[in-house]
Design an enzyme around this catalytic site. Sequence first.
Site, PDB file in Angstrom:
ATOM      1  CB  VAL A   1      42.615  22.188  53.459  1.00 60.37           C
ATOM      2  CG1 VAL A   1      43.791  20.391  53.304  1.00 60.37           C
ATOM      3  CG2 VAL A   1      42.748  23.036  52.291  1.00 60.37           C
TER       4      VAL A   1
ATOM      5  CE  LYS B   1      36.574  26.508  61.485  1.00 63.38           C
ATOM      6  NZ  LYS B   1      37.968  27.125  61.327  1.00 63.38           N
TER       7      LYS B   1
ATOM      8  CB  THR C   1      49.437  27.239  49.898  1.00 60.43           C
ATOM      9  OG1 THR C   1      48.557  26.268  49.759  1.00 60.43           O
ATOM     10  CG2 THR C   1      50.029  27.384  48.934  1.00 60.43           C
TER      11      THR C   1
ATOM     12  CB  CYS D   1      43.399  29.509  47.196  1.00 59.31           C
ATOM     13  SG  CYS D   1      43.334  27.963  48.550  1.00 59.31           S
TER      14      CYS D   1
ATOM     15  CE  LYS E   1      45.900  31.605  51.610  1.00 56.55           C
ATOM     16  NZ  LYS E   1      47.063  30.221  50.932  1.00 56.55           N
TER      17      LYS E   1
ATOM     18  NE  ARG F   1      38.029  31.365  54.475  1.00 57.68           N
ATOM     19  CZ  ARG F   1      39.181  30.240  54.709  1.00 57.68           C
ATOM     20  NH1 ARG F   1      39.992  30.333  55.013  1.00 57.68           N
ATOM     21  NH2 ARG F   1      38.930  28.828  53.644  1.00 57.68           N
TER      22      ARG F   1
HETATM   23  N1  LIG Z   1      40.709  26.143  50.913  1.00 59.84           N
HETATM   24  C1  LIG Z   1      41.028  25.592  50.523  1.00 59.84           C
HETATM   25  O1  LIG Z   1      40.424  25.408  49.095  1.00 59.84           O
HETATM   26  C2  LIG Z   1      42.444  25.248  49.967  1.00 59.84           C
HETATM   27  C3  LIG Z   1      42.841  24.690  48.724  1.00 59.84           C
HETATM   28  C4  LIG Z   1      44.380  23.755  48.804  1.00 59.84           C
HETATM   29  C5  LIG Z   1      45.357  24.196  49.706  1.00 59.84           C
HETATM   30  N2  LIG Z   1      44.505  25.166  50.883  1.00 59.84           N
HETATM   31  C6  LIG Z   1      45.652  25.635  51.227  1.00 59.84           C
HETATM   32  O2  LIG Z   1      45.547  24.914  53.161  1.00 59.84           O
HETATM   33  C7  LIG Z   1      45.653  25.363  54.298  1.00 59.84           C
HETATM   34  C8  LIG Z   1      44.754  25.383  55.266  1.00 59.84           C
HETATM   35  O3  LIG Z   1      43.117  25.901  54.034  1.00 59.84           O
HETATM   36  P1  LIG Z   1      41.953  26.495  54.655  1.00 59.84           P
HETATM   37  O4  LIG Z   1      40.898  26.588  53.385  1.00 59.84           O
HETATM   38  O5  LIG Z   1      41.472  25.079  54.794  1.00 59.84           O
HETATM   39  O6  LIG Z   1      42.407  27.085  55.767  1.00 59.84           O
HETATM   40  P2  LIG Z   1      40.881  27.494  57.408  1.00 59.84           P
HETATM   41  O7  LIG Z   1      41.308  29.044  58.194  1.00 59.84           O
HETATM   42  O8  LIG Z   1      39.609  26.963  56.399  1.00 59.84           O
HETATM   43  O9  LIG Z   1      41.510  26.873  58.309  1.00 59.84           O
HETATM   44  C9  LIG Z   1      42.442  26.705  58.497  1.00 59.84           C
HETATM   45  C10 LIG Z   1      42.847  25.869  60.812  1.00 59.84           C
HETATM   46  O10 LIG Z   1      43.514  26.070  61.112  1.00 59.84           O
HETATM   47  C11 LIG Z   1      43.435  25.961  62.195  1.00 59.84           C
HETATM   48  N3  LIG Z   1      44.770  26.301  63.102  1.00 59.84           N
HETATM   49  C12 LIG Z   1      45.607  27.553  63.598  1.00 59.84           C
HETATM   50  N4  LIG Z   1      46.570  26.916  63.991  1.00 59.84           N
HETATM   51  C13 LIG Z   1      46.254  26.069  64.602  1.00 59.84           C
HETATM   52  C14 LIG Z   1      47.291  24.852  64.950  1.00 59.84           C
HETATM   53  N5  LIG Z   1      47.802  25.427  65.775  1.00 59.84           N
HETATM   54  N6  LIG Z   1      46.770  23.455  65.052  1.00 59.84           N
HETATM   55  C15 LIG Z   1      45.845  22.957  65.051  1.00 59.84           C
HETATM   56  N7  LIG Z   1      44.603  23.802  64.391  1.00 59.84           N
HETATM   57  C16 LIG Z   1      45.219  25.119  64.324  1.00 59.84           C
HETATM   58  C17 LIG Z   1      41.965  27.156  62.193  1.00 59.84           C
HETATM   59  O11 LIG Z   1      41.705  27.017  63.562  1.00 59.84           O
HETATM   60  C18 LIG Z   1      41.842  26.509  61.624  1.00 59.84           C
HETATM   61  O12 LIG Z   1      39.959  26.003  61.999  1.00 59.84           O
HETATM   62  C19 LIG Z   1      45.946  26.876  53.732  1.00 59.84           C
HETATM   63  O13 LIG Z   1      47.754  27.305  53.341  1.00 59.84           O
HETATM   64  C20 LIG Z   1      45.472  27.137  51.695  1.00 59.84           C
HETATM   65  O14 LIG Z   1      45.774  28.264  51.288  1.00 59.84           O
HETATM   66  C21 LIG Z   1      43.351  25.784  50.637  1.00 59.84           C
END
Ligand SMILES: NC(=O)c1ccc[n+]([C@@H]2O[C@H](COP(=O)([O-])OP(=O)(O)OC[C@H]3O[C@@H](n4cnc5c(N)ncnc54)[C@H](O)[C@@H]3O)[C@@H](O)[C@H]2O)c1
Length: 448
Positions: A12, A35, A126, A266, A269, A334
């Site tokens: 995201v 990253k 989320t 998503c 979980k 995942r």
């Molecule tokens: N992946 C999707 O398709 C999608 C779609 C809509 C909503 N979401 C929601 O969006 C959120 C993020 O999802 P994602 O798939 O991008 O997750 P992800 O696991 O790919 O990325 C999360 C990132 O956050 C970083 N992080 C953790 N702690 C941190 C901090 N203190 N400061 C800065 N960065 C930090 C992690 O290192 C990681 O790179 C989740 O809540 C997910 O449910 C995801």
Amino acid sequence: MVKIGIFGAGYVGLSTAVCLAEKYDITLIDIDPEKVGSINNNRSPIFEKDLDDLLNSALKNKKFEARLFSDKFSPFDLIFITVGTPSESDGYIDLQYVRNVSKALLYRKEEFFLSNQQTLIVLRSTVIPGTTNQFFKLFETKRLARIAFSPEFLAQGTAIHDTLFPRRIILGTNDKETSMTLKEFYFDFYNKKKIPLFTMTIESAEFTKYIANAFLAMKISFVNEMADLVEKVANAEIDDIIQGVGSDPRISPHFLRAGIGFGGSCFPKDVQALIRFGENISAETPSILSSVLKVNENRPFRLIKLLREELGDLNGKKIAILGLAFKPGTNDIREAPSLRIIQALWRAGTLIKVHDPLIPRMNLQSYSRFSVEVHHNILDCVRGADACLLLTEWSEYAETNLEDLTKEMNKKIIIDGRRIFLKTNIPTNVRYITIGNPHNRFTPINHT
Ligand SMILES: NC(=O)c1ccc[n+]([C@@H]2O[C@H](COP(=O)([O-])OP(=O)(O)OC[C@H]3O[C@@H](n4cnc5c(N)ncnc54)[C@H](O)[C@@H]3O)[C@@H](O)[C@H]2O)c1
């Protein structure tokens, strides 16, 4: 120029960052040095269509950089939080990453906030209802910043397109003024694109995201359960049925595709977290949601059952897997159904060969314990196999000629978990089986 800080450089955060960098000054912040380094070196850690090009131009324009969480920052106009919210082992939402960001914003407020509450914090991860105010309301109370919750609806595989052309924007705030500020930002970014925008309370916005995901997951489990019934009836075709059923706009054909179930980071979980949340606030387990997960958890084993019906004892058999990603267009594995299928095959003593077009960009750590043989070429993967399981509907697979595909297989058995070969000509010497079809039939009915 509006200066935006984005916490979390995952699917995201990175997709959002490279899109916003077309117009604003973006700092993408993450705790993972690998990253951050890879993004700054113009190598995206994730795969999404058009992402590499956007990252390249963002870096060239010098309005974008990735930084480490521990670095020093100077204040932002807007802060987006897109950190992960995974499941704990008991299914509850794990809010540690959101909590850590909230703490950092508080303890390092001079680094992040403009004076006079001019900075706006927007949580986009989320989260269960109540979370935004639980962790961020204090910034309003202490007059440090204003807060909003605006859920992200992008889908992996189309993340860039979905970010640039969202179907709708949900905007949750505690007051109208903050709502107006965020609205103005969205209007500015989307520049007259007519995107439906709904303002509501933060708790309603938090609920909207969960309920939308739960509903889509429910559609998938529903159609899969129906496909199991259809499979038992000679001459019945689930795709024809879905066409008829989905033509009613109250139902719609979207997300009504029989297959091996949903995966990814998503749906599983989020449904799980909503169940636990429901149990907490009502002391009852939400029964529809529980069934959605139960049906989904059993899905991968349908394929193993079909395989056993063909091959009997699987011990020592060579099985080719086409597709590891939970859906095409992403390198994300995942919670992918492929993992559970491979685990079951490994337990049954099979030799497993795998292929995915994005294998070079996948982290296969969780698969390595099953001694999978990794292939970069489809034909190498299926060569000598006793059966081939199709798990992801990549166009590369759909475009493969089945005669060529099966030529060097030991047994010409294809079990199609995504129903992608249904409309193609199945050679007469190929045993073709799909979910949702009476599988004693060798070829699908041709109505044309
Ligand atoms: N992946 C999707 O398709 C999608 C779609 C809509 C909503 N979401 C929601 O969006 C959120 C993020 O999802 P994602 O798939 O991008 O997750 P992800 O696991 O790919 O990325 C999360 C990132 O956050 C970083 N992080 C953790 N702690 C941190 C901090 N203190 N400061 C800065 N960065 C930090 C992690 O290192 C990681 O790179 C989740 O809540 C997910 O449910 C995801």
